[in-house]
Design a protein around this motif. Structure first.
Motif, PDB file in Angstrom:
ATOM      1  N   ILE A  45       0.849  -1.197   0.000  1.00 28.82           N
ATOM      2  CA  ILE A  45       0.000   0.000   0.000  1.00 28.82           C
ATOM      3  C   ILE A  45       0.882   1.244   0.000  1.00 28.82           C
ATOM      4  CG2 ILE A  45      -1.804   1.271   1.222  1.00 28.82           C
ATOM      5  CD1 ILE A  45      -2.641  -1.517   0.007  1.00 28.82           C
ATOM      6  N   ASP A  46       0.741   2.074  -1.029  1.00 29.05           N
ATOM      7  CA  ASP A  46       1.591   3.270  -1.150  1.00 29.05           C
ATOM      8  C   ASP A  46       1.127   4.411  -0.259  1.00 29.05           C
ATOM      9  OD1 ASP A  46       3.453   2.417  -3.150  1.00 29.05           O
ATOM     10  OD2 ASP A  46       1.855   2.609  -4.649  1.00 29.05           O
ATOM     11  N   LEU A  47      -0.174   4.504  -0.047  1.00 29.50           N
ATOM     12  CA  LEU A  47      -0.686   5.655   0.706  1.00 29.50           C
ATOM     13  C   LEU A  47      -1.878   5.225   1.555  1.00 29.50           C
ATOM     14  CD1 LEU A  47      -0.701   8.754   1.228  1.00 29.50           C
ATOM     15  CD2 LEU A  47      -2.249   8.982  -0.738  1.00 29.50           C
ATOM     16  N   HIS A  48      -1.803   5.523   2.845  1.00 35.71           N
ATOM     17  CA  HIS A  48      -2.873   5.166   3.775  1.00 35.71           C
ATOM     18  C   HIS A  48      -3.426   6.449   4.398  1.00 35.71           C
ATOM     19  CE1 HIS A  48      -4.190   2.549   7.486  1.00 35.71           C
ATOM     20  NE2 HIS A  48      -5.202   2.999   6.779  1.00 35.71           N
ATOM     21  N   LEU A  49      -4.682   6.720   4.117  1.00 34.48           N
ATOM     22  CA  LEU A  49      -5.349   7.920   4.635  1.00 34.48           C
ATOM     23  C   LEU A  49      -6.213   7.525   5.832  1.00 34.48           C
ATOM     24  CD1 LEU A  49      -6.559   9.026   1.092  1.00 34.48           C
ATOM     25  CD2 LEU A  49      -4.684  10.089   2.341  1.00 34.48           C
ATOM     26  N   LEU A  50      -6.184   8.358   6.842  1.00 31.62           N
ATOM     27  CA  LEU A  50      -6.939   8.054   8.068  1.00 31.62           C
ATOM     28  C   LEU A  50      -7.871   9.209   8.417  1.00 31.62           C
ATOM     29  CD1 LEU A  50      -3.967   6.877  10.340  1.00 31.62           C
ATOM     30  CD2 LEU A  50      -5.721   5.384   9.381  1.00 31.62           C
ATOM     31  N   HIS A  51      -8.997   8.878   9.036  1.00 29.47           N
ATOM     32  CA  HIS A  51      -9.836   9.907   9.659  1.00 29.47           C
ATOM     33  C   HIS A  51     -10.338   9.372  10.996  1.00 29.47           C
ATOM     34  CE1 HIS A  51     -13.631   7.898   8.604  1.00 29.47           C
ATOM     35  NE2 HIS A  51     -13.071   7.628   7.442  1.00 29.47           N
ATOM     36  N   GLU A  52     -11.115  10.194  11.714  1.00 23.67           N
ATOM     37  CA  GLU A  52     -11.397   9.867  13.108  1.00 23.67           C
ATOM     38  C   GLU A  52     -12.374   8.720  13.328  1.00 23.67           C
ATOM     39  OE1 GLU A  52     -12.521  12.509  11.487  1.00 23.67           O
ATOM     40  OE2 GLU A  52     -14.517  13.145  12.150  1.00 23.67           O
ATOM     41  N   VAL A  53     -13.195   8.378  12.313  1.00 23.60           N
ATOM     42  CA  VAL A  53     -14.298   7.453  12.571  1.00 23.60           C
ATOM     43  C   VAL A  53     -13.881   5.988  12.535  1.00 23.60           C
ATOM     44  CG1 VAL A  53     -16.601   6.724  11.843  1.00 23.60           C
ATOM     45  CG2 VAL A  53     -15.938   9.113  11.642  1.00 23.60           C
ATOM     46  N   THR A  54     -13.066   5.608  11.566  1.00 22.77           N
ATOM     47  CA  THR A  54     -12.776   4.188  11.386  1.00 22.77           C
ATOM     48  C   THR A  54     -11.395   3.788  11.909  1.00 22.77           C
ATOM     49  OG1 THR A  54     -12.063   4.718   9.153  1.00 22.77           O
ATOM     50  CG2 THR A  54     -14.302   3.913   9.384  1.00 22.77           C
ATOM     51  N   SER A  55     -10.710   4.714  12.594  1.00 24.50           N
ATOM     52  CA  SER A  55      -9.353   4.390  13.045  1.00 24.50           C
ATOM     53  C   SER A  55      -9.191   4.085  14.538  1.00 24.50           C
ATOM     54  CB  SER A  55      -8.397   5.525  12.655  1.00 24.50           C
ATOM     55  OG  SER A  55      -8.766   6.727  13.306  1.00 24.50           O
ATOM     56  N   PRO A  56     -10.070   4.555  15.445  1.00 26.23           N
ATOM     57  CA  PRO A  56      -9.756   4.370  16.864  1.00 26.23           C
ATOM     58  C   PRO A  56      -9.577   2.908  17.274  1.00 26.23           C
ATOM     59  CG  PRO A  56     -11.967   5.365  16.598  1.00 26.23           C
ATOM     60  CD  PRO A  56     -11.299   5.350  15.261  1.00 26.23           C
ATOM     61  N   GLN A  57     -10.454   2.024  16.787  1.00 27.57           N
ATOM     62  CA  GLN A  57     -10.347   0.611  17.177  1.00 27.57           C
ATOM     63  C   GLN A  57      -9.109  -0.036  16.555  1.00 27.57           C
ATOM     64  OE1 GLN A  57     -13.021   2.082  15.773  1.00 27.57           O
ATOM     65  NE2 GLN A  57     -14.787   1.851  17.146  1.00 27.57           N
ATOM     66  N   ALA A  58      -8.645   0.513  15.419  1.00 22.36           N
ATOM     67  CA  ALA A  58      -7.439  -0.017  14.777  1.00 22.36           C
ATOM     68  C   ALA A  58      -6.201   0.336  15.612  1.00 22.36           C
ATOM     69  CB  ALA A  58      -7.303   0.537  13.362  1.00 22.36           C
ATOM     70  N   GLY A  71     -22.884   0.374   0.603  1.00 21.32           N
ATOM     71  CA  GLY A  71     -22.616   1.716   1.131  1.00 21.32           C
ATOM     72  C   GLY A  71     -21.320   1.809   1.904  1.00 21.32           C
ATOM     73  N   SER A  72     -21.400   2.486   3.009  1.00 21.30           N
ATOM     74  CA  SER A  72     -20.239   2.841   3.826  1.00 21.30           C
ATOM     75  C   SER A  72     -19.412   1.621   4.228  1.00 21.30           C
ATOM     76  CB  SER A  72     -20.746   3.577   5.060  1.00 21.30           C
ATOM     77  OG  SER A  72     -19.819   3.515   6.118  1.00 21.30           O
ATOM     78  N   SER A  73     -18.103   1.842   4.409  1.00 19.50           N
ATOM     79  CA  SER A  73     -17.176   0.764   4.784  1.00 19.50           C
ATOM     80  C   SER A  73     -17.222   0.444   6.269  1.00 19.50           C
ATOM     81  CB  SER A  73     -15.756   1.184   4.410  1.00 19.50           C
ATOM     82  OG  SER A  73     -15.375   2.304   5.185  1.00 19.50           O
ATOM     83  N   ARG A  74     -18.072   1.112   7.017  1.00 15.76           N
ATOM     84  CA  ARG A  74     -18.071   1.001   8.481  1.00 15.76           C
ATOM     85  C   ARG A  74     -18.117  -0.442   8.971  1.00 15.76           C
ATOM     86  NH1 ARG A  74     -23.676   4.376   8.817  1.00 15.76           N
ATOM     87  NH2 ARG A  74     -22.335   5.675   7.520  1.00 15.76           N
ATOM     88  N   GLU A  75     -17.042  -0.857   9.664  1.00 18.95           N
ATOM     89  CA  GLU A  75     -16.995  -2.207  10.229  1.00 18.95           C
ATOM     90  C   GLU A  75     -17.955  -2.304  11.410  1.00 18.95           C
ATOM     91  OE1 GLU A  75     -13.128  -3.816   9.784  1.00 18.95           O
ATOM     92  OE2 GLU A  75     -13.262  -5.024  11.597  1.00 18.95           O
ATOM     93  N   HIS A  76     -18.376  -1.141  11.893  1.00 24.68           N
ATOM     94  CA  HIS A  76     -19.349  -1.080  12.985  1.00 24.68           C
ATOM     95  C   HIS A  76     -20.612  -1.864  12.639  1.00 24.68           C
ATOM     96  CE1 HIS A  76     -16.774   2.439  12.622  1.00 24.68           C
ATOM     97  NE2 HIS A  76     -16.933   2.724  13.904  1.00 24.68           N
TER      98      HIS A  76
END
Lengths: 474, 197
Positions: free
Chosen positions: A27-40, B74-79
């Protein structure tokens, strides 16, 4: 046999290929935002792992961020906690973050391209389905879930199941007033929300080649709404000109080497797609959705369809449920559907060209009584550019609200929401039940249609309002 | 990840196609920073309707969701996966799943099973007529069984093995760390970097 663009990019990123295993892709570029990253990040912490390549990772805040009073603490404590969690995680793991208030903050899919990070022939992932946007540059860009976000953070790779290829070829000239948004809505209506499932779509043909980068991003952005794993457009001079001199574009000898490689990223003449769809651009017209999935759309000149007209039992039932939710009656001309709210923005249509297109329609005109129009630039940089061009003044003079950058009313995660029963014309990407707020009703439209709708108070295209412009006083 | 071998349970027949992840878990639930506590958000809007199938007393404790085509769009949300699991579902059956949802489900041990629509229809009829009817999803035999229904399903060997063993993908990948490092050593210098250069 020749290879398609998608197959070339895929092959160039295979770290490991073994019988009976999915390919392991770099993966060349990984973009993050607040919703799907905390559990990661939590997962990394629990297993004592680190971020393998902080230099290929970047984060921004967008989904939760308010678009008003951004200098004050965020009112919703849960949203505030999520943003604070991202800040804490980025600081702990050494990831570059553009938080609310920063000049590079904005919707993640607007920020990557404008920084020049999204480049042809790269693999791009983000915990967000609209990552397909980046395919406009000839990148292979996938939306991923949180478990995969953790996987990329830890290894900079992803095991990926093989894909099928689909060509959507659009030849001919788009008529005046018909935009990339109308094009992609028509494609989704044609192939359905599951039509692209398992496929990477390559958009090609003379009409696609003529599109600007902003317009290409709009098209690729909504590939996921056709169920596709990704959407791509072969890079060309338009792509190179957009990238040149961007902050993270290659320089000097690296630029030359990169362009030489990028020029090879074209589907071979003898390559075969698993599926092909052809569209004549000249037959397209402004397109709007009437239902609760993005495939339920029709030309603006049409009427709300009769569910009985659908042959497939599942589609008939879906249409019945959609009309009930949308509060629409079969046979009503779409132009007679009145709206309460108009939203211009999102990762689909929140770029400078989108704002210019909307501003050109409302300039010298007024938003109709009883209609609120929100204009939300996709990033702070887009906002600054718009202000430099005076677009903010065009919008506010027309009675629209000029807001701060973010995802805003595209999804119900921040204060910008529809009230139950409210109806919007929205330049965003999803008309799902409750997407813009509980009980809210969404019609997906282009920026031009959104602006004309704001002026007339019902679904309309710019061609409908040629006589209501107030001349600017000399 | 929890291993999945075989599961038997009562079903919830969900006669809807295109169930998007905004319906499975609405966006305002996504502000949580944990993987649990999403059960009350599952199908939140539809559950306000007392007639909704999930609200029927005879469906309480059901663990097999039988859904219409294009589930999880739709959304990718694993939630969405966590919400189904938090609520108590162990498996979802449909004729077609959206790709990202499917990937997310298999990484969490929620087995998503693709079956022909006529099999889904048969399972709907069976479980609508008899809410106590049980469905068995057998990953070892790659087979779904219920009264009057026996249907095999496909899942590639690698995904099946990871589910049967409950394996952690990241650990598996890190076994090939040398290959990752070798790839990195060959990457061209023009590739983008997020850090200031």
């Amino acid at each position: 046999m020749g290879r398609t663009l998608a197959e070339k990019v895929w092959d160039d990123h295979v770290v490991r290929r073994a019988e009976g295993e999915p390919d392991l892709l770099y993966i060349d570029l990984h973009l993050l935002h607040e919703v799907t990253s905390p559990q990661a990040f939590d997962g990394l912490r629990l297993s004592g792992r680190t971020v393998r390549r902080t230099d290929l990772t970047i984060a921004t805040e967008d989904h939760n961020t308010p678009t008003l009073d951004i200098d004050k603490p965020i009112a919703d404590p849960v949203s505030r906690t999520q943003l604070e969690t991202l800040r804490k995680n980025c600081a702990e793991f050494g990831v570059r973050l553009h938080p609310l208030g920063d000049v590079e903050q904005g919707v993640v899919h607007v920020v990557g391209p404008q920084l020049g990070l999204t480049q042809p022939g790269t693999t791009v992932v983000c915990g967000d389905s609209h990552t397909s946007t980046h395919g406009a540059f000839g990148a292979l860009a996938f939306g991923i879930g949180t478990s995969q976000v953790e996987h990329v953070l830890a290894t900079q790779t992803l095991p990926m199941a093989p894909f099928r290829t689909m060509a959507v070829t659009v030849d001919g000239e788009l008529p005046d007033g018909v935009s990339a948004k109308d094009l992609i809505l028509a494609v989704i209506a044609r192939i359905g929300t599951g039509g692209g499932q398992g496929h990477v779509i390559e958009y090609r043909g003379s009409a696609v080649e003529k599109l600007s980068m902003e317009a290409r991003m709009t098209v690729c952005n909504m590939s996921i709404e056709a169920g596709a794993r990704a959407g791509m457009i072969a890079p060309d001079e338009t792509t190179f000109a957009y990238l040149k001199d961007r902050p993270h574009a290659p320089e000097g000898a690296d630029w030359d080497a990169a362009v030489a490689y990028w020029r090879t990223l074209r589907t071979d003449e003898d390559a075969v797609f698993d599926r092909e769809v052809r569209i004549d651009a000249s037959e397209l017209s402004p397109f709007v959705t009437w239902g609760t999935n993005p495939g339920q759309g029709a030309p603006l000149g049409a009427s709300v369809p009769d569910p009985a007209s659908f042959d497939d039992a599942g589609e008939r039932l879906a249409a019945e449920k959609a009309l009930e939710y949308m509060g629409l009656t079969a046979g009503t001309p779409l132009r007679e559907v009145a709206v309460d709210t108009v939203f211009v923005g999102s990762c689909t249509n929140g770029r400078i060209e989108d704002l210019r297109n909307a501003a050109a329609v409302v300039e010298g005109r007024q938003v109709a009584d009883g209609v609120r129009m929100l204009v939300v630039p996709g990033s702070v940089r887009v906002a600054l550019q718009a202000v430099e061009e005076g677009l903010d003044k065009v919008f506010t003079a027309a009675g629209a609200e000029w807001r701060h950058a973010g995802c805003s009313m595209c999804l119900g995660m921040n204060p910008d929401q529809l009230a139950p029963g409210e109806r919007s014309a929205s330049t965003s990407n999803r008309n799902f039940e409750g997407r813009q707020g509980k009980g809210g009703r969404t019609h997906l439209v282009s920026p031009q249609v959104a602006a004309a709708t704001a002026v007339l108070g019902h679904l309309a295209s710019p061609a409908d309002l040629s006589d209501v412009r107030t001349p600017v006083e000399a | 990840m929890e291993a999945f071998t075989t599961h038997t349970g009562r079903a919830v027949p969900l006669r809807r196609g295109n169930v998007d992840t905004d319906q499975i878990i609405p966006a305002h639930w996504l502000k949580k920073v944990t993987r649990n506590g999403f059960e009350d958000g599952l199908f939140e809007a539809w559950r306000k309707d007392p007639q909704f199938v999930l609200n029927q007393p005879e469906r309480q404790g059901a663990t097999v969701l039988v859904a219409g085509p294009d589930f999880g769009t739709g959304s990718s949300r694993e939630h969405a996966v966590w919400a189904l699991q938090n609520y108590g579902f162990a498996t979802v059956l449909s004729s077609r799943f959206a790709d990202i949802f499917r990937g997310n489900s298999l990484k969490n041990g929620l087995l998503t099973v693709v079956l022909p629509q006529d099999v889904i229809e048969a399972l709907w009829k069976l479980t609508e007529a008899d809410p106590t009817a049980e469905i068995t999803v057998d990953l070892v035999a790659r087979e779904v069984r219920a009264e009057g229904v026996t249907a095999s399903f496909e899942l590639d060997d690698n995904a099946r093995w990871r589910l049967l063993e409950g394996l952690d993908d990241i650990s598996l990948t890190l076994r090939h760390e040398e290959e990752i490092a070798a790839y990195e050593a060959e990457r061209p210098s023009y590739k983008p970097r997020t850090v200031e250069v």
